[in-house]
Design an enzyme around this catalytic site. Structure first.
Site, PDB file in Angstrom:
ATOM      1  N   TYR A   1      73.998  27.193  58.751  1.00 36.26           N
ATOM      2  CA  TYR A   1      74.897  26.137  58.121  1.00 36.26           C
ATOM      3  C   TYR A   1      75.844  27.404  58.313  1.00 36.26           C
ATOM      4  CZ  TYR A   1      72.896  22.349  60.510  1.00 36.26           C
ATOM      5  OH  TYR A   1      72.745  20.742  61.743  1.00 36.26           O
TER       6      TYR A   1
ATOM      7  N   ARG B   1      77.879  29.212  60.773  1.00 32.39           N
ATOM      8  CA  ARG B   1      78.274  28.216  61.136  1.00 32.39           C
ATOM      9  C   ARG B   1      80.112  27.922  60.588  1.00 32.39           C
ATOM     10  NH1 ARG B   1      75.109  23.388  63.477  1.00 32.39           N
ATOM     11  NH2 ARG B   1      77.313  22.806  64.448  1.00 32.39           N
TER      12      ARG B   1
ATOM     13  N   HIS C   1      78.955  12.759  63.046  1.00 33.90           N
ATOM     14  CA  HIS C   1      78.293  13.604  63.099  1.00 33.90           C
ATOM     15  C   HIS C   1      78.572  14.307  61.668  1.00 33.90           C
ATOM     16  CE1 HIS C   1      75.623  12.780  66.921  1.00 33.90           C
ATOM     17  NE2 HIS C   1      75.811  11.709  66.180  1.00 33.90           N
TER      18      HIS C   1
ATOM     19  N   CYS D   1      73.284  16.211  39.768  1.00 31.76           N
ATOM     20  CA  CYS D   1      71.176  15.857  39.334  1.00 31.76           C
ATOM     21  C   CYS D   1      70.829  16.976  40.030  1.00 31.76           C
ATOM     22  CB  CYS D   1      71.481  14.456  40.145  1.00 31.76           C
ATOM     23  SG  CYS D   1      70.699  15.164  41.514  1.00 31.76           S
TER      24      CYS D   1
ATOM     25  N   THR E   1      80.361  16.162  76.762  1.00 37.85           N
ATOM     26  CA  THR E   1      79.157  15.368  75.834  1.00 37.85           C
ATOM     27  C   THR E   1      77.956  15.437  77.247  1.00 37.85           C
ATOM     28  OG1 THR E   1      78.454  13.768  74.227  1.00 37.85           O
ATOM     29  CG2 THR E   1      80.152  13.465  75.346  1.00 37.85           C
TER      30      THR E   1
END
Ligand code: BJW
Ligand code: ZN
Length: 261
Positions: A76, A79, A132, A163, A201
């Site tokens: 990722y 990308r 998405h 956290c 798509t």
């Protein structure tokens, strides 16, 4: 490929399909990876799709993040870096200009923001719904902390400041729910539109692919822009076979918005 390379049959179908886009219609654009293919971003499926590599295919499942976070985050991050190098193509630009001719909503499965970049460039402001998520956002895997930040290097295994949970890209993986507000807005647009334009798509991934189905059930006409038939091709009133970067400008030209090139 240029518009001149489109077959006379395709050009005639484009002229006919353009008829549905006249008269200020409500249009839902349902976009997928093929829209960004001509910007140099690979699709998931198909001959050149990244899913042909089984290792890559597993990286878009939520379970993989628990098992192998380094592999997921490193892919990722690559990308995210690619985002800094890509630009909208003629398909994005044509869509952005078409958006001025009616009430357009763009529900995109893409996470690259090229629709926004194109719309900003031509000065149109359709509603853009990211089904998405977004590569430009990061979110905590353990708490609701989420924000846009391209400076975070995901491959370094960053932690949440609230956290200490692991940070991850702000995208939706298989096995995860889509954002309720985004889905509700997209379903509203689908049930109210006159035309649903499916661009690039495969229409295989749900619940996203239920949007054109919903539009169809509510009486909208479907137009597909894709070199290959999608899973919903049979429901489409018009199937415009060709790359989005050629067919969408040809649609625009058929509406008299642009000279054919
Ligand atoms: C061109 C072109 C050019 C080429 N011009 N065109 C059975 C029924 C219903 C649902 C399911 C089911 N079984 C399992 C599910 C659930 C699952 C699912 O849908 N699976 C199916 C594969 C069967 N869905 C989910 O898990 C979703 N969540 C969910 O259902 O939540 C409920 C739930 C959760 C937990 C427990 C219980 C319930 C989430 C789906 C998330 C998908 N995420 C990804 C990754 C996003 C992040 C990232 O980018 O990395 O989204 S997967 C991937 O596929 C990505 C895409 O957005 C998505 C769709 O792909 P797209 O855009 O259509 O691209 P391609 O590559 O498939 O097609 C490209 C097309 O372009 C082709 O047609 C080419 O011909 C064309 N093309 N060049 C125009 N130049
Ligand atoms: Zn957190």
């Amino acid at each position: 490929m240029t518009q001149a390379a489109l077959s006379p049959e395709t050009l005639a179908t484009i002229e006919e399909a353009a008829g549905l886009l006249r008269g200020n219609p409500r249009v839902l654009v349902f976009a997928g990876a093929g829209l960004s293919a001509e910007s140099g971003i690979s699709t998931f499926r198909g001959p050149k799709g990244v899913y042909n590599d089984k290792e890559i295919a597993r990286l878009t499942h939520v379970a993989t993040f628990a098992k192998d976070p380094e592999a997921v985050l490193s892919w990722y991050q690559q990308r995210r870096h690619q985002l800094t190098e890509v630009r909208p193509n003629e398909g994005h630009m044509a869509l952005a200009r078409l958006a001025a001719t009616g009430h357009y909503t763009i529900a995109t499965q893409n996470v690259d923001h090229l629709e926004e970049v194109a719309c900003r460039a031509v000065g149109t402001r359709p509603e853009i719904l990211r089904l998405h998520g977004s590569l430009a956002r990061v979110r905590c895997h353990s708490c609701p902390n989420e924000y846009e930040d391209m400076m975070v290097d995901l491959s370094s295994g960053p932690r949440c400041k609230r956290c200490t949970g692991p940070l991850r890209p702000g995208v939706v993986w298989f096995g995860e729910m889509l954002d309720d507000e985004v889905v509700n807005a997209a379903m509203r647009a689908a049930s109210e539109c006159d035309v649903c334009l499916l661009v690039g798509t495969s229409a295989l991934v749900y619940p996203a692919a239920s949007l054109p189905e919903l539009a169809h059930e509510h009486g909208a006409k479907l137009i597909e822009v894709n070199p290959e038939p999608s899973a919903l091709a049979r429901k489409c009133r018009f199937q415009l076979r060709g790359p989005a970067g050629v067919v969408l400008p040809a649609l625009e030209a058929a509406l008299g918005l642009q000279q054919p090139r």
